[in-house]
Design an enzyme around this catalytic site. Structure first.
Site, PDB file in Angstrom:
ATOM      1  N   ALA A   1       0.823  -1.209   0.000  1.00  0.00           N
ATOM      2  CA  ALA A   1       0.000   0.000   0.000  1.00  0.00           C
ATOM      3  C   ALA A   1       0.856   1.257   0.000  1.00  0.00           C
ATOM      4  CB  ALA A   1      -0.936  -0.003   1.205  1.00  0.00           C
TER       5      ALA A   1
ATOM      6  N   ARG B   1       4.062 -12.253  -3.249  1.00  0.00           N
ATOM      7  CA  ARG B   1       4.081 -10.941  -2.588  1.00  0.00           C
ATOM      8  C   ARG B   1       5.412 -10.224  -2.753  1.00  0.00           C
ATOM      9  NH1 ARG B   1       0.849  -9.062   1.155  1.00  0.00           N
ATOM     10  NH2 ARG B   1      -1.032 -10.224   1.659  1.00  0.00           N
TER      11      ARG B   1
ATOM     12  N   TYR C   1      -2.802 -22.526  -5.875  1.00  0.00           N
ATOM     13  CA  TYR C   1      -2.509 -22.028  -7.217  1.00  0.00           C
ATOM     14  C   TYR C   1      -0.991 -21.915  -7.401  1.00  0.00           C
ATOM     15  CZ  TYR C   1      -2.548 -17.559  -4.594  1.00  0.00           C
ATOM     16  OH  TYR C   1      -2.349 -16.557  -3.673  1.00  0.00           O
TER      17      TYR C   1
ATOM     18  N   ASP D   1      -4.423  -1.265   4.375  1.00  0.00           N
ATOM     19  CA  ASP D   1      -5.042  -1.909   5.527  1.00  0.00           C
ATOM     20  C   ASP D   1      -5.154  -0.992   6.731  1.00  0.00           C
ATOM     21  OD1 ASP D   1      -5.577  -4.224   4.257  1.00  0.00           O
ATOM     22  OD2 ASP D   1      -3.977  -5.394   5.150  1.00  0.00           O
TER      23      ASP D   1
END
Length: 462
Positions: free
Chosen positions: A79, A174, A285, A362
């Site tokens: 973010a 990530r 996945y 967040d």
């Protein structure tokens, strides 16, 4: 629309700082924001004291100050870096500094799912090709019943899907996404400063004064952006709410495909597969061009329901998944068992700004992982704020920050509150039992795979 990657461990759970959080986790990939995973501890208490001190005591006049910039961002996770890059490249560009409390800009965690509402942003920024090159373009999103393993419904992530939403669905690690953003920020001239833990922000006239623990303790800017995660210290300047425990815990695993090949189904390296069942689900996945296989298991903790302080341990994991189908049982064997991520979110709040401070990621809207929107919404935040700085230009040049922040807040609080609420409801749908499970399975099986009505609001252009 899935994932258990919005919860995170100590660093990752800083959700805004590391987007995906105790909750979440962007996703338990489904972004779960980072730092104080689990219950508030002594470190959290220390943070409160430090905040109070910084708020009520003048900063030491001998504290070393840094050169003024336009924007200081507190938190160097997804973010924070997305916001920094968007602002640094918007219009004539702003001078942006990112303060990260960790010694370097790295991310702990595993996979993220980036839906088209996020990848459209990356495309506009010129970063999508790099992200796709580091990730995987899955063929389908498939839902299966946890108990019998049968397929319930699917979403084809093909050319028609991409044409409808203007961008693809991408799976990425990530740390790979974070590195793309770090490199992009460096190219854009963003000042990236590690080892600086932001303790407080106060507004002085038309400036934000940021106090941090680090070599450069005092930072002044026109605006401070709080991207410090689920347990945001700076959010307390705006709201006194606390993270809400869901009672669910997540376990993850990300292993080289060669190590887990004997546990993979036929389409494991082409699809996102989600097993949903009573009080639990499993998401799997591929990552990194199919070289790594990612698994996330999430379950409702019986110990949490009993009010016990220790909950979500490996024994509970095994007991909850004992009745799962063979495919899900194989998946549970591909988890790290030495750590877990309790999942939290927060209630939506109508205000994200106070003076020259604004929330993002967040820190603003931690959400549960069921829609895989933690990181996606953080990218939307960044794009929105940057657009508002361009739209609200001051008569003499620069940005009319009060108007820009009000417009950003008005647009994003409504959108993210809807996503937060929908994520909770979607999770409840996944985890029903008995007749409710039978009804859900029937409705899922009756759905036309070409029916996009229920996701247009989420993936479509805003």
């Amino acid at each position: 629309m899935t994932d258990a990657e919005h919860t995170a461990d100590a660093r990752e759970m800083d959700a805004g700082d590391r987007d995906e959080a105790d909750v979440n986790a962007e996703d338990l990939d489904v972004n779960v924001n980072a730092q104080d995973i689990g219950a508030v501890n002594a470190e959290g208490a220390e943070d409160v004291n430090l905040d109070v001190d910084a708020e009520h005591v003048d900063v030491n006049v001998n504290a070393e100050g840094a050169e003024d910039v336009d924007v200081v961002v507190a938190g160097g996770g997804i973010a924070g870096l997305a916001g920094a890059y968007a602002l640094a490249t918007a219009g004539d560009g702003l001078r942006v500094r990112v303060l990260e409390r960790a010694p370097d800009f790295t991310e702990i965690g595993a996979g993220l799912q980036l839906a088209p509402n996020a990848t459209r942003v990356l495309r506009r920024w010129g970063l999508l090709d790099e992200v796709v090159g580091l990730g995987v373009l899955p063929r389908r999103l498939v839902f299966r019943d946890m108990l019998d393993g049968t397929e319930l419904t699917r979403l084809d992530l093909d050319d028609r899907f991409e044409a409808r939403y203007g961008a693809p669905y991408v799976l990425i690690h990530r740390s790979d996404l974070l590195q793309v953003l770090v490199t992009a920020c460096e190219r854009a001239g963003v000042d990236l400063v590690p080892d600086h833990d932001v303790r407080s922000v106060r507004t002085e006239g038309d400036r934000a004064v940021v106090h941090a623990a680090g070599a450069r303790t005092l930072h002044r800017a026109q605006v401070a952006l709080a991207a410090d995660g689920l347990r945001s210290r700076l959010r307390s300047r705006i709201s006194d709410d606390e993270p809400v425990p869901s009672g669910y815990a997540a376990y993850r695993g990300a292993f080289p495909v060669a190590e887990v090949a004997d546990r993979l189904g036929e389409d494991a390296l082409r699809d996102v597969v989600v097993h949903i069942g009573p009080g639990c689900h499993l998401v799997q996945y591929p990552l990194r061009a199919g070289e790594i296989f990612n698994t996330v298991a999430v379950f409702a903790s019986p110990a949490f329901r009993r009010g016990e302080s220790e909950w979500g341990g490996p024994d509970e994991l095994d007991a909850v998944f004992a009745g799962a189908c063979e495919g899900a049982q194989r998946g549970v064997k591909s988890l790290w068992r030495d750590r877990r991520w309790p999942m939290y979110d927060r209630e939506p709040i109508p205000e994200w700004t106070a003076g020259r401070l604004a929330l993002t990621g967040d820190a603003a809207h931690p959400m549960l992982q069921y829609l895989a929107q933690g990181a996606c919404q953080a990218l939307e935040d960044a794009a929105c704020l940057a657009a508002e700085t361009v739209r609200h230009r001051a008569p003499g040049g620069g940005c009319d920050w009060p108007r820009a922040l009000r417009s950003y807040e008005a647009a994003r609080t409504v959108r993210t509150a809807e996503v937060q609420s929908a994520a909770r409801a979607w999770g409840e749908t996944w985890h029903v039992d008995g007749f409710a499970r039978t009804l859900r399975n029937t409705l899922f099986r009756d759905r036309d795979p070409a029916d996009f009505r229920h996701i247009d609001w989420l993936y479509g252009a805003q």
